[in-house]
Design a protein around this motif. Structure first.
Motif, PDB file in Angstrom:
ATOM      1  N   GLU A 160      36.089  20.917  37.705  1.00  0.00           N
ATOM      2  CA  GLU A 160      36.964  19.927  37.079  1.00  0.00           C
ATOM      3  C   GLU A 160      36.308  18.558  37.180  1.00  0.00           C
ATOM      4  O   GLU A 160      35.665  18.233  38.176  1.00  0.00           O
ATOM      5  N   GLY A 161      36.492  17.758  36.138  1.00  0.00           N
ATOM      6  CA  GLY A 161      35.935  16.422  36.177  1.00  0.00           C
ATOM      7  C   GLY A 161      36.368  15.576  35.002  1.00  0.00           C
ATOM      8  O   GLY A 161      37.252  15.953  34.232  1.00  0.00           O
ATOM      9  N   ARG A 162      35.716  14.419  34.893  1.00  0.00           N
ATOM     10  CA  ARG A 162      36.041  13.489  33.816  1.00  0.00           C
ATOM     11  C   ARG A 162      34.757  12.836  33.313  1.00  0.00           C
ATOM     12  O   ARG A 162      33.721  12.908  33.975  1.00  0.00           O
ATOM     13  N   PHE A 163      34.837  12.185  32.143  1.00  0.00           N
ATOM     14  CA  PHE A 163      33.645  11.581  31.564  1.00  0.00           C
ATOM     15  C   PHE A 163      34.010  10.500  30.559  1.00  0.00           C
ATOM     16  O   PHE A 163      35.144  10.432  30.074  1.00  0.00           O
ATOM     17  N   GLN A 164      33.021   9.664  30.281  1.00  0.00           N
ATOM     18  CA  GLN A 164      33.120   8.613  29.264  1.00  0.00           C
ATOM     19  C   GLN A 164      31.708   8.425  28.720  1.00  0.00           C
ATOM     20  O   GLN A 164      30.749   8.369  29.489  1.00  0.00           O
TER      21      GLN A 164
ATOM     22  N   LEU B 155      21.633   3.247  26.761  1.00  0.00           N
ATOM     23  CA  LEU B 155      22.051   1.892  26.394  1.00  0.00           C
ATOM     24  C   LEU B 155      23.374   1.450  27.006  1.00  0.00           C
ATOM     25  O   LEU B 155      23.690   0.272  26.989  1.00  0.00           O
ATOM     26  N   TYR B 156      24.163   2.384  27.515  1.00  0.00           N
ATOM     27  CA  TYR B 156      25.513   2.065  27.985  1.00  0.00           C
ATOM     28  C   TYR B 156      25.624   2.377  29.477  1.00  0.00           C
ATOM     29  O   TYR B 156      25.830   3.531  29.866  1.00  0.00           O
ATOM     30  N   PRO B 157      25.517   1.374  30.331  1.00  0.00           N
ATOM     31  CA  PRO B 157      25.523   1.630  31.779  1.00  0.00           C
ATOM     32  C   PRO B 157      26.843   2.189  32.313  1.00  0.00           C
ATOM     33  O   PRO B 157      26.872   2.758  33.399  1.00  0.00           O
ATOM     34  N   ASP B 158      27.935   2.050  31.561  1.00  0.00           N
ATOM     35  CA  ASP B 158      29.229   2.561  32.027  1.00  0.00           C
ATOM     36  C   ASP B 158      29.472   4.021  31.631  1.00  0.00           C
ATOM     37  O   ASP B 158      30.503   4.581  31.989  1.00  0.00           O
ATOM     38  N   ASP B 159      28.543   4.631  30.882  1.00  0.00           N
ATOM     39  CA  ASP B 159      28.702   6.040  30.531  1.00  0.00           C
ATOM     40  C   ASP B 159      28.481   6.890  31.781  1.00  0.00           C
ATOM     41  O   ASP B 159      27.567   6.635  32.563  1.00  0.00           O
ATOM     42  N   PHE B 160      29.324   7.916  31.975  1.00  0.00           N
ATOM     43  CA  PHE B 160      29.225   8.734  33.185  1.00  0.00           C
ATOM     44  C   PHE B 160      29.862  10.090  32.966  1.00  0.00           C
ATOM     45  O   PHE B 160      30.620  10.309  32.018  1.00  0.00           O
ATOM     46  N   ILE B 161      29.556  10.990  33.871  1.00  0.00           N
ATOM     47  CA  ILE B 161      30.313  12.220  34.058  1.00  0.00           C
ATOM     48  C   ILE B 161      30.570  12.321  35.549  1.00  0.00           C
ATOM     49  O   ILE B 161      29.688  12.032  36.359  1.00  0.00           O
ATOM     50  N   GLU B 162      31.792  12.675  35.902  1.00  0.00           N
ATOM     51  CA  GLU B 162      32.160  12.792  37.310  1.00  0.00           C
ATOM     52  C   GLU B 162      32.672  14.195  37.573  1.00  0.00           C
ATOM     53  O   GLU B 162      33.606  14.655  36.913  1.00  0.00           O
ATOM     54  N   VAL B 163      32.064  14.870  38.524  1.00  0.00           N
ATOM     55  CA  VAL B 163      32.530  16.182  38.963  1.00  0.00           C
ATOM     56  C   VAL B 163      33.471  15.919  40.131  1.00  0.00           C
ATOM     57  O   VAL B 163      33.058  15.432  41.175  1.00  0.00           O
ATOM     58  N   ILE B 164      34.747  16.209  39.915  1.00  0.00           N
ATOM     59  CA  ILE B 164      35.772  15.908  40.914  1.00  0.00           C
ATOM     60  C   ILE B 164      35.970  17.059  41.883  1.00  0.00           C
ATOM     61  O   ILE B 164      36.110  16.858  43.079  1.00  0.00           O
ATOM     62  N   GLU B 165      35.984  18.285  41.355  1.00  0.00           N
ATOM     63  CA  GLU B 165      36.226  19.438  42.228  1.00  0.00           C
ATOM     64  C   GLU B 165      35.484  20.659  41.708  1.00  0.00           C
ATOM     65  O   GLU B 165      35.474  20.935  40.514  1.00  0.00           O
ATOM     66  N   ILE B 166      34.877  21.376  42.647  1.00  0.00           N
ATOM     67  CA  ILE B 166      34.264  22.672  42.361  1.00  0.00           C
ATOM     68  C   ILE B 166      34.951  23.674  43.282  1.00  0.00           C
ATOM     69  O   ILE B 166      34.945  23.511  44.498  1.00  0.00           O
ATOM     70  N   ASP B 167      35.574  24.681  42.685  1.00  0.00           N
ATOM     71  CA  ASP B 167      36.233  25.731  43.459  1.00  0.00           C
ATOM     72  C   ASP B 167      35.392  26.999  43.309  1.00  0.00           C
ATOM     73  O   ASP B 167      35.431  27.656  42.273  1.00  0.00           O
ATOM     74  N   THR B 168      34.618  27.341  44.344  1.00  0.00           N
ATOM     75  CA  THR B 168      33.720  28.489  44.258  1.00  0.00           C
ATOM     76  C   THR B 168      34.459  29.819  44.321  1.00  0.00           C
ATOM     77  O   THR B 168      33.926  30.834  43.881  1.00  0.00           O
ATOM     78  N   ILE B 169      35.695  29.807  44.832  1.00  0.00           N
ATOM     79  CA  ILE B 169      36.472  31.045  44.879  1.00  0.00           C
ATOM     80  C   ILE B 169      37.091  31.323  43.513  1.00  0.00           C
ATOM     81  O   ILE B 169      36.965  32.420  42.981  1.00  0.00           O
ATOM     82  N   ALA B 170      37.751  30.324  42.932  1.00  0.00           N
ATOM     83  CA  ALA B 170      38.354  30.494  41.600  1.00  0.00           C
ATOM     84  C   ALA B 170      37.314  30.359  40.488  1.00  0.00           C
ATOM     85  O   ALA B 170      37.609  30.633  39.336  1.00  0.00           O
TER      86      ALA B 170
END
Length: 186
Positions: A150-154, A131-146
């Motif tokens: 990291e990311g953000r969401f609403q 119902l909410y088109p502005d809902d999201f999850i964003e994957v900003i960085e994936i560090d495969t070594i460490a």
């Protein structure tokens, strides 16, 4: 002799006239993250919350993260679990979908907030919806070594099953803003 003196004077002027290139020392910059490692932070209906979280890699190049904490009511103890699941294991911004009760929508990002009491007896849950088109999850960085993500969401979570939440004074809906996570894979 005059030539030798002129030569040394010329050579001395050249040497003293040259300035050594002195660049400022390079100071390594510590990377800044949205939140501390191992935490999920967000505003829940305007109230700041920070909690520990676990991240799990799933089959099909997806991952989920889960956080559990215990609230003490008069009686009994109530446990709350917040999760975001089926998140693609690649950087990008993704829409959240209905949290299904079956395999419908498998592989699409979704969220669930659930409550249980004593010995894991289910009380109720709130789900993400379309119902909410502005809902999201964003994957900003994936560090495969460490092994960090990291990311953000609403997102909005709703009582789509119409559970009676009044006994425990629980909300029928929750709006989560300014969500951030920085988690190590398990």
């Amino acid at each position: 002799m005059k030539n030798i003196f002129s030569f040394f004077l010329f050579f001395l002027v050249i040497i003293l006239g040259c300035k050594k290139d002195t660049a400022p020392p390079i100071i390594p910059v510590e990377p800044t993250h949205l939140t501390d490692l191992g935490t999920i932070a967000f505003k829940r209906n305007g109230t700041n919350l920070t909690m520990k979280g676990n991240l799990y890699l799933l089959p099909g190049e997806t991952f989920e993260f889960i956080s559990i904490y215990r609230k003490i009511l008069q009686t009994p103890s109530l446990e709350e679990q917040f999760s975001l699941s089926r998140i693609p294991y690649s950087t990008g911004k993704y829409k959240l979908y209905n949290f299904p009760t079956s395999n419908f929508g498998e592989g699409k990002p979704r969220s669930l907030l659930s409550w249980t009491i004593e010995l894991d007896q289910p009380v109720a849950h709130l789900r993400s919806t379309d119902l909410y088109p502005d809902d999201f999850i964003e994957v900003i960085e994936i560090d495969t070594i460490a092994k960090t993500v990291e990311g953000r969401f609403q997102l909005h979570l709703n009582n789509v099953k119409n559970f009676d939440l009044s006994e425990f004074n629980l909300p029928d809906s929750v709006y989560i803003t300014e969500g951030a996570f920085y988690l190590k894979t398990e």
